[in-house]
Enzyme design. Structure first.
Site, PDB file in Angstrom:
ATOM      1  N   CYS A   1       3.824  -0.252  -8.263  1.00  0.00           N
ATOM      2  CA  CYS A   1       4.374  -1.589  -8.080  1.00  0.00           C
ATOM      3  C   CYS A   1       4.984  -2.093  -9.388  1.00  0.00           C
ATOM      4  CB  CYS A   1       3.253  -2.518  -7.627  1.00  0.00           C
ATOM      5  SG  CYS A   1       3.846  -4.089  -7.026  1.00  0.00           S
TER       6      CYS A   1
ATOM      7  N   CYS B   1       0.875  -1.172   0.000  1.00  0.00           N
ATOM      8  CA  CYS B   1       0.000   0.000   0.000  1.00  0.00           C
ATOM      9  C   CYS B   1       0.913   1.223   0.000  1.00  0.00           C
ATOM     10  CB  CYS B   1      -0.996  -0.007   1.160  1.00  0.00           C
ATOM     11  SG  CYS B   1      -0.301   0.174   2.807  1.00  0.00           S
TER      12      CYS B   1
ATOM     13  N   CYS C   1      -2.073   1.432  -4.193  1.00  0.00           N
ATOM     14  CA  CYS C   1      -0.783   2.078  -4.481  1.00  0.00           C
ATOM     15  C   CYS C   1      -0.646   2.433  -5.950  1.00  0.00           C
ATOM     16  CB  CYS C   1       0.385   1.226  -4.012  1.00  0.00           C
ATOM     17  SG  CYS C   1       0.584  -0.336  -4.873  1.00  0.00           S
TER      18      CYS C   1
END
Length: 142
Positions: free
Chosen positions: A94, A16, A90
């Site tokens: 990533c 997150c 997020c």
């Protein structure tokens, strides 16, 4: 007699933004529920300095102490070392590696919330992690 097909234990990374709430709760529940059957990591794309105190309190109510946890920065190495990457708000921070399983859990952000607002988020995370444990330990995804 051991099973020669026994796979290595699966690894899961929870991500997150701040690694101070949702991903910390998910990692703690997975560690608590799966024990040593699953390798667990958590990280944040912009980690906070400490875990959200309301999250620590909500987890303590569930019998899990995360007071000593420290938010960690998301690295490509952590993603590469994980079989399953679960993101929680997020965005595109990533890194993507082929062959990994990516899941995006839409969850409310506990940042700035009191413990009363964190409890339902905690309970939803626990339910999702319980499903994940079943999938990982019964030959589903991995």
């Amino acid at each position: 007699m051991s099973d020669p097909r026994t796979p290595e234990k699966p690894s899961v990374l929870f991500v997150c933004v701040h690694n101070a709430g949702r991903s910390q709760m998910a990692a703690a529940f997975l560690t608590h529920l799966a024990g040593d059957r699953v390798e667990v990591r958590s990280a944040g794309s912009a980690p906070a300095e400490h875990v959200n105190p309301a999250v620590v309190e909500a987890m303590a109510e569930a019998g899990i102490d995360i007071a000593a946890e420290i938010p960690k920065v998301l690295t490509a190495e952590a993603v590469h070392a994980s079989d399953v990457v679960i993101t929680m708000g997020c965005g595109d921070a990533c890194p993507y590696f082929p062959g990994k399983t990516y899941l995006d859990w839409k969850l409310d952000d506990p940042a700035g919330q009191g413990v009363a607002a964190v409890r339902p988020i905690r309970d939803e995370i626990r339910a999702r992690v319980q499903d994940l444990v079943r999938e990982l330990t019964t030959g589903g995804r991995g």
